[in-house]
Design a protein around this motif. Structure first.
Motif, PDB file in Angstrom:
ATOM      1  N   PRO A  63       0.809  -1.230   0.000  1.00 20.56           N
ATOM      2  CA  PRO A  63       0.000   0.000   0.000  1.00 20.56           C
ATOM      3  C   PRO A  63       0.837   1.273   0.000  1.00 20.56           C
ATOM      4  O   PRO A  63       0.485   2.250  -0.684  1.00 20.56           O
ATOM      5  N   LEU A  64       1.947   1.270   0.746  1.00 25.49           N
ATOM      6  CA  LEU A  64       2.807   2.457   0.777  1.00 25.49           C
ATOM      7  C   LEU A  64       3.386   2.735  -0.607  1.00 25.49           C
ATOM      8  O   LEU A  64       3.499   3.893  -1.033  1.00 25.49           O
ATOM      9  N   VAL A  65       3.740   1.656  -1.310  1.00 28.11           N
ATOM     10  CA  VAL A  65       4.264   1.816  -2.673  1.00 28.11           C
ATOM     11  C   VAL A  65       3.181   2.408  -3.578  1.00 28.11           C
ATOM     12  O   VAL A  65       3.462   3.294  -4.405  1.00 28.11           O
ATOM     13  N   SER A  66       1.944   1.929  -3.410  1.00 27.58           N
ATOM     14  CA  SER A  66       0.861   2.431  -4.268  1.00 27.58           C
ATOM     15  C   SER A  66       0.605   3.919  -4.029  1.00 27.58           C
ATOM     16  O   SER A  66       0.327   4.665  -4.962  1.00 27.58           O
ATOM     17  N   PHE A  67       0.702   4.364  -2.770  1.00 27.30           N
ATOM     18  CA  PHE A  67       0.496   5.786  -2.481  1.00 27.30           C
ATOM     19  C   PHE A  67       1.566   6.636  -3.168  1.00 27.30           C
ATOM     20  O   PHE A  67       1.264   7.692  -3.729  1.00 27.30           O
ATOM     21  N   ALA A  68       2.798   6.159  -3.092  1.00 28.31           N
ATOM     22  CA  ALA A  68       3.891   6.901  -3.722  1.00 28.31           C
ATOM     23  C   ALA A  68       3.692   6.969  -5.233  1.00 28.31           C
ATOM     24  O   ALA A  68       3.827   8.034  -5.851  1.00 28.31           O
ATOM     25  N   VAL A  69       3.349   5.822  -5.848  1.00 30.05           N
ATOM     26  CA  VAL A  69       3.165   5.775  -7.303  1.00 30.05           C
ATOM     27  C   VAL A  69       2.028   6.698  -7.729  1.00 30.05           C
ATOM     28  O   VAL A  69       2.169   7.511  -8.657  1.00 30.05           O
ATOM     29  N   GLU A  70       0.878   6.589  -7.048  1.00 26.71           N
ATOM     30  CA  GLU A  70      -0.285   7.398  -7.416  1.00 26.71           C
ATOM     31  C   GLU A  70      -0.037   8.890  -7.235  1.00 26.71           C
ATOM     32  O   GLU A  70      -0.570   9.710  -7.981  1.00 26.71           O
ATOM     33  N   SER A  71       0.748   9.256  -6.226  1.00 23.21           N
ATOM     34  CA  SER A  71       0.983  10.676  -5.966  1.00 23.21           C
ATOM     35  C   SER A  71       1.910  11.313  -7.003  1.00 23.21           C
ATOM     36  O   SER A  71       2.010  12.540  -7.052  1.00 23.21           O
ATOM     37  N   PHE A  72       2.568  10.485  -7.825  1.00 23.29           N
ATOM     38  CA  PHE A  72       3.490  11.017  -8.840  1.00 23.29           C
ATOM     39  C   PHE A  72       2.939  10.875 -10.254  1.00 23.29           C
ATOM     40  O   PHE A  72       3.651  11.184 -11.216  1.00 23.29           O
ATOM     41  N   THR A  73       1.689  10.425 -10.424  1.00 21.39           N
ATOM     42  CA  THR A  73       1.126  10.280 -11.772  1.00 21.39           C
ATOM     43  C   THR A  73       0.327  11.528 -12.143  1.00 21.39           C
ATOM     44  O   THR A  73      -0.529  11.974 -11.380  1.00 21.39           O
ATOM     45  N   MET A  74       0.597  12.065 -13.321  1.00 22.35           N
ATOM     46  CA  MET A  74      -0.130  13.239 -13.789  1.00 22.35           C
ATOM     47  C   MET A  74      -1.581  12.882 -14.074  1.00 22.35           C
ATOM     48  O   MET A  74      -2.508  13.580 -13.671  1.00 22.35           O
ATOM     49  N   VAL A  75      -1.788  11.773 -14.781  1.00 26.50           N
ATOM     50  CA  VAL A  75      -3.132  11.285 -15.085  1.00 26.50           C
ATOM     51  C   VAL A  75      -3.314   9.959 -14.360  1.00 26.50           C
ATOM     52  O   VAL A  75      -2.570   9.010 -14.589  1.00 26.50           O
ATOM     53  N   THR A  76      -4.289   9.905 -13.478  1.00 24.96           N
ATOM     54  CA  THR A  76      -4.542   8.689 -12.702  1.00 24.96           C
ATOM     55  C   THR A  76      -4.861   7.523 -13.632  1.00 24.96           C
ATOM     56  O   THR A  76      -5.654   7.654 -14.562  1.00 24.96           O
ATOM     57  N   GLY A  77      -4.221   6.381 -13.378  1.00 25.78           N
ATOM     58  CA  GLY A  77      -4.454   5.186 -14.173  1.00 25.78           C
ATOM     59  C   GLY A  77      -3.493   5.025 -15.326  1.00 25.78           C
ATOM     60  O   GLY A  77      -3.476   3.975 -15.975  1.00 25.78           O
ATOM     61  N   ASN A  78      -2.669   6.032 -15.596  1.00 26.16           N
ATOM     62  CA  ASN A  78      -1.652   5.948 -16.660  1.00 26.16           C
ATOM     63  C   ASN A  78      -0.287   5.819 -15.995  1.00 26.16           C
ATOM     64  O   ASN A  78       0.178   6.765 -15.351  1.00 26.16           O
ATOM     65  N   TYR A  79       0.347   4.655 -16.172  1.00 25.92           N
ATOM     66  CA  TYR A  79       1.596   4.390 -15.463  1.00 25.92           C
ATOM     67  C   TYR A  79       2.807   4.345 -16.396  1.00 25.92           C
ATOM     68  O   TYR A  79       3.812   3.714 -16.091  1.00 25.92           O
ATOM     69  N   ASN A  80       2.693   5.018 -17.548  1.00 29.19           N
ATOM     70  CA  ASN A  80       3.848   5.164 -18.418  1.00 29.19           C
ATOM     71  C   ASN A  80       4.855   6.116 -17.771  1.00 29.19           C
ATOM     72  O   ASN A  80       4.470   7.070 -17.094  1.00 29.19           O
ATOM     73  N   PRO A  81       6.151   5.877 -17.938  1.00 27.84           N
ATOM     74  CA  PRO A  81       7.165   6.744 -17.324  1.00 27.84           C
ATOM     75  C   PRO A  81       6.979   8.215 -17.659  1.00 27.84           C
ATOM     76  O   PRO A  81       7.256   9.088 -16.827  1.00 27.84           O
ATOM     77  N   SER A  82       6.478   8.518 -18.868  1.00 26.70           N
ATOM     78  CA  SER A  82       6.306   9.917 -19.275  1.00 26.70           C
ATOM     79  C   SER A  82       5.187  10.619 -18.495  1.00 26.70           C
ATOM     80  O   SER A  82       5.079  11.839 -18.509  1.00 26.70           O
ATOM     81  N   ASN A  83       4.352   9.828 -17.811  1.00 29.10           N
ATOM     82  CA  ASN A  83       3.224  10.390 -17.087  1.00 29.10           C
ATOM     83  C   ASN A  83       3.568  10.763 -15.642  1.00 29.10           C
ATOM     84  O   ASN A  83       2.759  11.356 -14.949  1.00 29.10           O
ATOM     85  N   PHE A  84       4.784  10.421 -15.214  1.00 31.40           N
ATOM     86  CA  PHE A  84       5.151  10.679 -13.823  1.00 31.40           C
ATOM     87  C   PHE A  84       5.647  12.122 -13.659  1.00 31.40           C
ATOM     88  O   PHE A  84       6.356  12.655 -14.519  1.00 31.40           O
ATOM     89  N   THR A  85       5.244  12.730 -12.539  1.00 31.26           N
ATOM     90  CA  THR A  85       5.590  14.123 -12.264  1.00 31.26           C
ATOM     91  C   THR A  85       5.641  14.356 -10.757  1.00 31.26           C
ATOM     92  O   THR A  85       5.026  13.610  -9.987  1.00 31.26           O
ATOM     93  N   SER A  86       6.358  15.385 -10.364  1.00 27.69           N
ATOM     94  CA  SER A  86       6.443  15.739  -8.940  1.00 27.69           C
ATOM     95  C   SER A  86       5.577  16.954  -8.615  1.00 27.69           C
ATOM     96  O   SER A  86       5.672  17.518  -7.529  1.00 27.69           O
ATOM     97  N   ILE A  87       4.677  17.319  -9.550  1.00 26.27           N
ATOM     98  CA  ILE A  87       3.902  18.544  -9.391  1.00 26.27           C
ATOM     99  C   ILE A  87       2.993  18.498  -8.160  1.00 26.27           C
ATOM    100  O   ILE A  87       2.723  19.524  -7.529  1.00 26.27           O
ATOM    101  N   PHE A  88       2.523  17.299  -7.788  1.00 29.31           N
ATOM    102  CA  PHE A  88       1.605  17.198  -6.645  1.00 29.31           C
ATOM    103  C   PHE A  88       2.350  17.246  -5.310  1.00 29.31           C
ATOM    104  O   PHE A  88       1.717  17.345  -4.259  1.00 29.31           O
ATOM    105  N   TRP A  89       3.656  17.188  -5.368  1.00 26.76           N
ATOM    106  CA  TRP A  89       4.478  17.349  -4.176  1.00 26.76           C
ATOM    107  C   TRP A  89       5.152  18.722  -4.134  1.00 26.76           C
ATOM    108  O   TRP A  89       5.160  19.381  -3.097  1.00 26.76           O
ATOM    109  N   LEU A  90       5.695  19.145  -5.289  1.00 31.88           N
ATOM    110  CA  LEU A  90       6.533  20.343  -5.294  1.00 31.88           C
ATOM    111  C   LEU A  90       6.037  21.445  -6.231  1.00 31.88           C
ATOM    112  O   LEU A  90       6.647  22.510  -6.301  1.00 31.88           O
ATOM    113  N   GLY A  91       4.954  21.200  -6.961  1.00 33.27           N
ATOM    114  CA  GLY A  91       4.489  22.170  -7.947  1.00 33.27           C
ATOM    115  C   GLY A  91       3.949  23.448  -7.315  1.00 33.27           C
ATOM    116  O   GLY A  91       3.428  23.451  -6.199  1.00 33.27           O
ATOM    117  N   LYS A  92       4.072  24.556  -8.058  1.00 35.11           N
ATOM    118  CA  LYS A  92       3.562  25.843  -7.578  1.00 35.11           C
ATOM    119  C   LYS A  92       2.052  25.953  -7.729  1.00 35.11           C
ATOM    120  O   LYS A  92       1.425  26.810  -7.111  1.00 35.11           O
TER     121      LYS A  92
END
Length: 598
Positions: free
Chosen positions: A338-367
């Motif tokens: 579950p901890l892994v899933s929280f980390a993965v989901e919090s870094f996806t730009m579009v929920t349900g898309n797990y392609n590397p290009s879809n990962f972002t840190s905007i939900f942690w560090l974005g303005k």
């Protein structure tokens, strides 16, 4: 001796003064709110005047009781369906919790399974973490495109769309709640198994009884009180759970009593909610009173008078390694994945898309961007998240200090006056908040403190109300720790100090507290950890000015901002586990000690 002299002699003893003060305070903070709650089920509230014809605010009415119990289809939707949903969920959760927790407890305590220490440590993780952790993990893995908008990890990996009944509603609520309380059953049953007298089992072995027959005829009857206690306490806890049904049931309109209570108290018919709170309280009191009666009755059948020096462990033989690996793998799925899933989901730009290009840190560090969550910044750049974190820590410290100090004083006074009627009453009042479902307890304080009570001004919307309800709710933890600590302490130690003329305050600070420091500290630390991860107790009472992290997480989830919700959830878990680790290192306390192997 005249009554004046008896009175002077009585008030000279510090423990008597403490008992009187605690009796007055606990009566005001537990019994009076209960009376206030019942009163509010019988009066018309300002928001309901359109429904209650000819009534004025404060008028006596049975309208709420009629609507909840006797209004045909409306009553079915309002009470009976959520009530039976609650019963089914609670029973199903108990079966899973006791089946899984009891099995692992037996394997760890009575077999030669491998990795005992690791299994024992990991298995309590779901109980330490907030209750909704597994609920959010379930959504991350199994949500579907029909309701969730975007598929979860399971669909993304397999291409199989999960059915609604599997992703939401009764089935996942039962599974998740059962998994959350499985460590609770494990602790109760495991403690009995670990300390159980093995003489009867050894006698059965000498009579050539099979291992399964020994378990069925000897082991199970001995641990049955613990199993029954685990069933009833898990049932009561499941019945009062709010977060898991809210996360998994609300998307498909599957309501239980707690979620229905939340809906009614936040709507225009608050009286309905107060009636539901009374029902929840009555059921909780009945279940726990029945548990006390059953356990007390079973104590009279005790036949074991000694403990064998050696416990004969069941040899798993060729199945030892597969069973050990299977249990460890299952626990990793429950506690770590579950901890892994929280980390993965919090870094996806579009929920349900797990392609590397879809990962972002905007939900942690974005303005913050206007096209994402109305411009909400990442949680590490969001001042409101830091405000919520500060409020959570501040609230936990305040509740721990108040509850812990009251618990120490309560334990001291109750033990010193043990056997007296006043001591028994105060002891019962201090434990009473544990019997109240958290959501119902919040409703009681909402009912009582939204208006002026005597010299106490309205407290709704203030931080003081959160501290007050948290301190009272967690007092049972602290008072149990205080009573247990004082029962272990010989009276001779304090009596020697009294003979030397040492004042009561100095005796407490210089002698009693230092000797039982570890036990007393647990009375401070348990409320702290519990408060950090609490949602049900505070959800009805917080306002934007005093929001805490748990309520912020719930609000983000309600808005559908899944990435933010997952990030906040991971932050809460890290904070709770960090404090739990620090507490264990400082005090040596561990929830799994005495159950697992070394």
């Amino acid at each position: 001796m005249s009554w004046q002299n008896r009175f002077k002699s009585f008030i000279k003893e510090p423990q008597n003064i403490i008992l009187i003060v605690l009796f007055i305070l606990m009566s005001f903070l537990t019994l009076l709110p209960l009376v206030s709650l019942i009163r509010d089920t019988l009066i018309a509230h300002p928001s309901e005047l359109m429904s209650i014809k000819g009534a004025k605010a404060g008028d006596f009415t049975l309208f709420h009781w009629y609507k909840v119990f006797f209004d045909g289809k409306n009553s079915k939707n309002l009470f009976y369906s959520p009530f039976w949903n609650t019963v089914k969920v609670s029973i199903g959760s108990c079966v899973i919790a006791i089946g899984l927790g009891g099995t692992v407890a037996w394997l760890v305590a009575r077999s030669d399974i491998r990795f005992k220490s690791i299994i024992s440590t990991i298995f309590v993780f779901p109980y330490i973490m907030p209750s909704w952790t597994l609920a959010m993990a379930w959504l991350n893995f199994f949500r579907n495109a029909y309701i969730g908008g975007k598929p979860g990890l399971f669909t993304a990996l397999t291409g199989i769309e999960t059915a609604n009944w599997f992703a939401y509603g009764q089935f996942p609520i039962i599974v998740v709640t059962g998994l959350h309380y499985a460590p609770f059953a494990y602790i109760l049953i495991g403690g009995i198994l670990q300390n159980m007298d093995a003489n009867l089992e050894e006698a059965a072995m000498l009579l050539k009884a099979s291992r399964m027959k020994i378990i069925r005829k000897v082991t199970l009857p001995i641990v049955m009180p613990a199993i029954f206690s685990a069933f009833l306490l898990t049932f009561a806890s499941s019945m009062s759970a709010f977060a898991v049904p809210a996360f998994l049931g609300t998307p498909v309109r599957y309501y239980v009593l707690t979620t229905q209570l939340y809906r009614t108290l936040n709507g225009v018919n608050q009286g309905y909610g107060y009636v539901l709170a009374v029902v929840m309280l009555a059921v909780g009191l009945f279940v726990l009173a029945f548990n006390q009666w059953f356990v007390g009755k079973r104590k009279s059948f005790t036949t074991v008078t000694g403990k064998s020096s050696q416990v004969s462990l069941v040899k798993l033989r060729g199945a030892r390694t597969p069973i050990s690996a299977g249990v460890l793998f299952m626990l990793l799925l429950i506690a770590i994945l579950p901890l892994v899933s929280f980390a993965v989901e919090s870094f996806t730009m579009v929920t349900g898309n797990y392609n590397p290009s879809n990962f972002t840190s905007i939900f942690w560090l974005g303005k913050g961007s206007t096209d994402i969550a109305n411009g909400e910044p990442g949680i590490l750049r969001n001042k409101y998240i830091y405000l919520g974190l500060w409020n959570s820590i501040k609230l936990s410290v305040c509740c721990a200090f108040v509850a812990g100090t009251a618990g120490v004083l309560c334990g001291y006074a109750v033990v010193k006056r043990r056997g007296s009627r006043l001591s028994g009453v105060v002891n019962s009042l201090a434990f009473f908040p544990y019997l109240m479902p958290a959501m119902a307890f919040g409703a009681i304080y909402l009912s009582m403190f939204t208006q002026k009570n005597g010299f106490i001004p309205p407290l709704y919307g203030t931080f003081t109300l959160l501290v007050l309800i948290g301190s009272v709710k967690y007092l049972p933890f602290a008072s149990r720790a205080g009573v247990n600590a004082m029962l272990q302490l010989s009276n001779e130690i304090e009596e020697a100090a009294v003979i030397q003329g040492v004042s009561w305050w100095k005796r407490m600070v210089k002698i009693i507290f230092p000797i039982q420091k570890t036990s007393f500290l647990s009375g401070y630390l348990l409320p702290f950890i519990s408060c950090m991860r609490e949602l049900s107790l505070f959800i009805l009472l917080v306002t934007p000015a005093n929001r805490v992290l748990t309520t912020q997480l719930f609000q983000y989830n309600e808005k559908g901002w899944n990435q933010y919700a997952n990030a906040i959830n991971l932050l809460i878990i890290v904070v709770v586990l960090f404090f739990n680790l620090v507490i264990n290192k400082l005090t040596g306390a561990s929830i799994d000690k005495g159950i697992g192997g070394s």
